[in-house]
Scaffold this active site. Structure first.
Site, PDB file in Angstrom:
ATOM      1  N   ASP A   1      15.106  12.388  25.050  1.00  0.00           N
ATOM      2  CA  ASP A   1      15.336  13.251  23.874  1.00  0.00           C
ATOM      3  C   ASP A   1      14.322  12.866  22.809  1.00  0.00           C
ATOM      4  O   ASP A   1      14.079  11.672  22.592  1.00  0.00           O
ATOM      5  CB  ASP A   1      16.770  13.042  23.353  1.00  0.00           C
ATOM      6  CG  ASP A   1      17.236  14.157  22.433  1.00  0.00           C
ATOM      7  OD1 ASP A   1      18.263  14.786  22.752  1.00  0.00           O
ATOM      8  OD2 ASP A   1      16.574  14.393  21.399  1.00  0.00           O
TER       9      ASP A   1
ATOM     10  N   ARG B   1      15.230  24.301  21.986  1.00  0.00           N
ATOM     11  CA  ARG B   1      15.464  24.867  20.663  1.00  0.00           C
ATOM     12  C   ARG B   1      16.482  25.978  20.886  1.00  0.00           C
ATOM     13  O   ARG B   1      16.330  26.769  21.808  1.00  0.00           O
ATOM     14  CB  ARG B   1      14.163  25.475  20.099  1.00  0.00           C
ATOM     15  CG  ARG B   1      12.950  24.569  20.185  1.00  0.00           C
ATOM     16  CD  ARG B   1      12.966  23.520  19.125  1.00  0.00           C
ATOM     17  NE  ARG B   1      12.999  24.078  17.793  1.00  0.00           N
ATOM     18  CZ  ARG B   1      12.062  23.884  16.862  1.00  0.00           C
ATOM     19  NH1 ARG B   1      10.997  23.171  17.141  1.00  0.00           N
ATOM     20  NH2 ARG B   1      12.196  24.389  15.646  1.00  0.00           N
ATOM     21  N   SER B   2      17.511  26.056  20.032  1.00  0.00           N
ATOM     22  CA  SER B   2      18.606  26.972  20.403  1.00  0.00           C
ATOM     23  C   SER B   2      19.171  27.803  19.260  1.00  0.00           C
ATOM     24  O   SER B   2      20.307  28.245  19.331  1.00  0.00           O
ATOM     25  CB  SER B   2      19.729  26.167  21.051  1.00  0.00           C
ATOM     26  OG  SER B   2      20.248  25.249  20.117  1.00  0.00           O
TER      27      SER B   2
ATOM     28  N   PHE C   1      28.061  31.319  26.085  1.00  0.00           N
ATOM     29  CA  PHE C   1      27.816  31.637  24.674  1.00  0.00           C
ATOM     30  C   PHE C   1      28.313  30.525  23.766  1.00  0.00           C
ATOM     31  O   PHE C   1      27.612  29.623  23.412  1.00  0.00           O
ATOM     32  CB  PHE C   1      28.537  32.928  24.256  1.00  0.00           C
ATOM     33  CG  PHE C   1      27.927  34.187  24.763  1.00  0.00           C
ATOM     34  CD1 PHE C   1      26.695  34.607  24.307  1.00  0.00           C
ATOM     35  CD2 PHE C   1      28.601  34.976  25.670  1.00  0.00           C
ATOM     36  CE1 PHE C   1      26.130  35.788  24.744  1.00  0.00           C
ATOM     37  CE2 PHE C   1      28.056  36.162  26.118  1.00  0.00           C
ATOM     38  CZ  PHE C   1      26.824  36.573  25.658  1.00  0.00           C
ATOM     39  N   ASN C   2      29.588  30.594  23.397  1.00  0.00           N
ATOM     40  CA  ASN C   2      30.093  29.786  22.291  1.00  0.00           C
ATOM     41  C   ASN C   2      30.797  28.544  22.813  1.00  0.00           C
ATOM     42  O   ASN C   2      31.910  28.625  23.320  1.00  0.00           O
ATOM     43  CB  ASN C   2      31.053  30.627  21.436  1.00  0.00           C
ATOM     44  CG  ASN C   2      30.350  31.834  20.843  1.00  0.00           C
ATOM     45  OD1 ASN C   2      30.090  32.805  21.534  1.00  0.00           O
ATOM     46  ND2 ASN C   2      30.006  31.748  19.586  1.00  0.00           N
TER      47      ASN C   2
ATOM     48  N   PHE D   1      31.280  37.055   8.352  1.00  0.00           N
ATOM     49  CA  PHE D   1      30.161  38.004   8.432  1.00  0.00           C
ATOM     50  C   PHE D   1      30.625  39.373   8.926  1.00  0.00           C
ATOM     51  O   PHE D   1      30.436  39.731  10.075  1.00  0.00           O
ATOM     52  CB  PHE D   1      29.067  37.451   9.349  1.00  0.00           C
ATOM     53  CG  PHE D   1      28.425  36.174   8.851  1.00  0.00           C
ATOM     54  CD1 PHE D   1      28.276  35.933   7.492  1.00  0.00           C
ATOM     55  CD2 PHE D   1      27.954  35.214   9.754  1.00  0.00           C
ATOM     56  CE1 PHE D   1      27.674  34.763   7.027  1.00  0.00           C
ATOM     57  CE2 PHE D   1      27.354  34.045   9.307  1.00  0.00           C
ATOM     58  CZ  PHE D   1      27.215  33.819   7.943  1.00  0.00           C
TER      59      PHE D   1
ATOM     60  N   LEU E   1      14.681  13.545  19.670  1.00  0.00           N
ATOM     61  CA  LEU E   1      15.456  13.399  18.427  1.00  0.00           C
ATOM     62  C   LEU E   1      15.022  14.411  17.355  1.00  0.00           C
ATOM     63  O   LEU E   1      15.220  14.177  16.167  1.00  0.00           O
ATOM     64  CB  LEU E   1      15.384  11.965  17.882  1.00  0.00           C
ATOM     65  CG  LEU E   1      15.916  10.864  18.823  1.00  0.00           C
ATOM     66  CD1 LEU E   1      15.861   9.496  18.127  1.00  0.00           C
ATOM     67  CD2 LEU E   1      17.347  11.150  19.264  1.00  0.00           C
TER      68      LEU E   1
ATOM     69  N   TYR F   1      14.901  33.427  21.622  1.00  0.00           N
ATOM     70  CA  TYR F   1      15.669  32.368  22.279  1.00  0.00           C
ATOM     71  C   TYR F   1      16.105  32.810  23.679  1.00  0.00           C
ATOM     72  O   TYR F   1      15.831  32.135  24.681  1.00  0.00           O
ATOM     73  CB  TYR F   1      16.883  32.003  21.408  1.00  0.00           C
ATOM     74  CG  TYR F   1      17.880  31.122  22.098  1.00  0.00           C
ATOM     75  CD1 TYR F   1      17.539  29.859  22.535  1.00  0.00           C
ATOM     76  CD2 TYR F   1      19.185  31.572  22.316  1.00  0.00           C
ATOM     77  CE1 TYR F   1      18.461  29.048  23.182  1.00  0.00           C
ATOM     78  CE2 TYR F   1      20.118  30.779  22.953  1.00  0.00           C
ATOM     79  CZ  TYR F   1      19.737  29.511  23.389  1.00  0.00           C
ATOM     80  OH  TYR F   1      20.653  28.726  24.033  1.00  0.00           O
TER      81      TYR F   1
ATOM     82  N   TYR G   1      24.312  18.026  21.406  1.00  0.00           N
ATOM     83  CA  TYR G   1      25.751  18.270  21.595  1.00  0.00           C
ATOM     84  C   TYR G   1      26.119  18.370  23.083  1.00  0.00           C
ATOM     85  O   TYR G   1      26.794  17.483  23.633  1.00  0.00           O
ATOM     86  CB  TYR G   1      26.112  19.540  20.830  1.00  0.00           C
ATOM     87  CG  TYR G   1      27.524  20.040  20.990  1.00  0.00           C
ATOM     88  CD1 TYR G   1      28.612  19.168  20.974  1.00  0.00           C
ATOM     89  CD2 TYR G   1      27.780  21.404  21.124  1.00  0.00           C
ATOM     90  CE1 TYR G   1      29.913  19.644  21.095  1.00  0.00           C
ATOM     91  CE2 TYR G   1      29.068  21.887  21.228  1.00  0.00           C
ATOM     92  CZ  TYR G   1      30.132  21.009  21.224  1.00  0.00           C
ATOM     93  OH  TYR G   1      31.404  21.483  21.348  1.00  0.00           O
TER      94      TYR G   1
HETATM   95  N1  UDP Z   1      30.352  33.608  11.786  1.00  0.00           N
HETATM   96  C1  UDP Z   1      30.888  33.879  10.533  1.00  0.00           C
HETATM   97  N2  UDP Z   1      30.604  33.004   9.515  1.00  0.00           N
HETATM   98  C2  UDP Z   1      29.827  31.896   9.688  1.00  0.00           C
HETATM   99  C3  UDP Z   1      29.308  31.620  10.990  1.00  0.00           C
HETATM  100  C4  UDP Z   1      29.591  32.512  12.020  1.00  0.00           C
HETATM  101  O1  UDP Z   1      31.584  34.868  10.327  1.00  0.00           O
HETATM  102  O2  UDP Z   1      29.594  31.163   8.719  1.00  0.00           O
HETATM  103  C5  UDP Z   1      30.651  34.536  12.895  1.00  0.00           C
HETATM  104  C6  UDP Z   1      29.406  35.119  13.552  1.00  0.00           C
HETATM  105  O3  UDP Z   1      29.019  36.304  12.872  1.00  0.00           O
HETATM  106  C7  UDP Z   1      29.901  35.385  14.967  1.00  0.00           C
HETATM  107  C8  UDP Z   1      30.943  34.301  15.205  1.00  0.00           C
HETATM  108  O4  UDP Z   1      31.298  33.804  13.902  1.00  0.00           O
HETATM  109  O5  UDP Z   1      30.558  36.625  15.027  1.00  0.00           O
HETATM  110  C9  UDP Z   1      30.421  33.145  16.031  1.00  0.00           C
HETATM  111  O6  UDP Z   1      29.183  32.729  15.478  1.00  0.00           O
HETATM  112  P1  UDP Z   1      28.432  31.420  15.935  1.00  0.00           P
HETATM  113  O7  UDP Z   1      27.208  31.282  15.065  1.00  0.00           O
HETATM  114  O8  UDP Z   1      29.391  30.289  15.969  1.00  0.00           O
HETATM  115  O9  UDP Z   1      28.006  31.707  17.433  1.00  0.00           O
HETATM  116  P2  UDP Z   1      27.220  32.954  18.104  1.00  0.00           P
HETATM  117  O10 UDP Z   1      28.263  33.937  18.514  1.00  0.00           O
HETATM  118  O11 UDP Z   1      26.256  33.485  17.102  1.00  0.00           O
HETATM  119  O12 UDP Z   1      26.542  32.326  19.273  1.00  0.00           O
END
Ligand code: UDP
Length: 325
Positions: A31, A72-73, A165-166, A202, A33, A137, A11
């Site tokens: 890469d 690996r991430s 992070f995201n 979650f 793959l 990680y 990505y």
């Molecule tokens: N999350 C969720 N449902 C899902 C996937 C993620 O509620 O099916 C929540 C997760 O608990 C976190 C946020 O979305 O609070 C972002 O999660 P993601 O896995 O995208 O990235 P992270 O913050 O773990 O790097």
């Protein structure tokens, strides 16, 4: 410049490769793959299917600089299979660094992670906060950062680590397309597209305004900009470390709401237990990157991030959807 992008079929790597090509640079992608897609390697890049341990030297021929994204991430997987992470991230990167040293290629930008900080004492997270990773990680990425620092000091490497992070969104026709998807925005959009039944939230009793977890979602195009800026300004003997984020936090519930607005779909959601290892709020401070790198995120609206990811999802063929697990 001729730039080697490791992990250029993944990505972030594919977006960085496409960005470099759009700016007139030459790109070599290495890469294996294992998680990337051959189709994601941008047209115009030279592709070498191989791994860092065996193929770094060949991939570095004629190269001026390296953007190192291969890794690996997955946090959960890293805790269950640490050997894969120490080998696949640390041992492999040490091989890449040695191959760079032999080849006299010393300019590197490393895709690190804000998981190097672990559970933050406060947000936004700045670079001077303690690095206490809470999973393998993050520990492997921190170890690589430390190796890079010593290569800068002793061998004159010119390096930048970018900790974020995201990442989300799509850029230049490249986006998130994993066989196993765990990230919030692509999962929610797959529900909107009818490829999944519902999104599981979650936990809704976190200490946040609406009870769901808060994250900052950086647009992958902004992230690619940072990689290129860093590459162009690296200085011999110096290892810079910058956090990157969008500057604003959004809750899981807000993300789902924006996805509903952008897609016009209902997106069924249900409450699920908290996911192990999730902190309540993660927001990175990008102040240092803005001041020292001159980086400014341009696509900070969550709407833009989601709309770009949605367009990209729509551009994928049926094979991508049926390959997903
Ligand atoms: N999350 C969720 N449902 C899902 C996937 C993620 O509620 O099916 C929540 C997760 O608990 C976190 C946020 O979305 O609070 C972002 O999660 P993601 O896995 O995208 O990235 P992270 O913050 O773990 O790097």
């Amino acid at each position: 410049m001729r730039v080697l992008v490791t992990g250029g079929a993944g990505y972030v790597g594919s977006v960085c490769a496409a960005e470099l090509l759009s700016l007139g640079h030459e790109v070599v992608v290495l890469d294996d793959l294992s998680t990337g897609n051959r189709d994601a390697v941008p047209e115009g890049a030279r592709f070498i299917e191989g791994n860092l341990l065996d193929d770094s030297a060949a991939a570095l021929e004629g190269v001026d600089a390296v953007i190192h994204c291969a890794a690996r991430s997955l946090v959960g997987e890293s805790v269950e299979q640490p050997a894969e992470y120490w080998q696949g991230n640390v041992v492999s990167t040490l091989a890449l660094l040695e191959a760079m040293r032999s080849a006299g290629v010393r300019n590197i930008v490393f895709s690190s992670t804000a998981a190097t900080y672990g559970e933050p004492e406060q947000v936004p997270i700045t670079e001077d906060m303690p690095t206490r990773p809470t999973n393998t990680y993050g520990a492997t990425k921190l170890a690589i950062d430390q190796a890079i620092t010593s290569y800068c000091v002793a061998y004159g490497f010119a390096a930048t680590s970018l900790r974020y992070f995201n990442v989300a969104g799509a850029h230049l026709g490249h986006g998130e397309n994993r066989v196993v998807e765990t990230h919030l925005i692509p999962l929610v959009l797959q529900v909107a597209a009818g490829h999944r039944e519902e999104i599981k939230v979650f936990g809704d009793n976190w200490p946040t305004p609406d009870g769901t977890c808060v994250r900052d979602y950086i647009h992958v195009g902004d992230l690619a900009d940072a990689h290129v800026l860093a590459l162009e300004s690296n200085e011999p003997g110096v290892h810079r470390i910058f956090n990157l984020g969008s500057g604003e936090g959004f809750s899981v519930q807000e993300v789902i709401d924006v996805c509903r607005e952008v897609t016009g779909h209902e997106i069924p959601a249900s409450l699920a237990p908290r996911r192990a290892g999730d902190p309540a709020t993660l927001i990175a401070s990008s102040a240092l990157a803005e001041n020292e790198l001159g980086w400014k995120p341009k696509r900070t609206e969550l709407r833009t991030v989601v709309a770009d990811a949605w367009d990209f999802l729509g551009s994928l063929g049926d094979a991508a959807h049926s390959a997903r697990r």
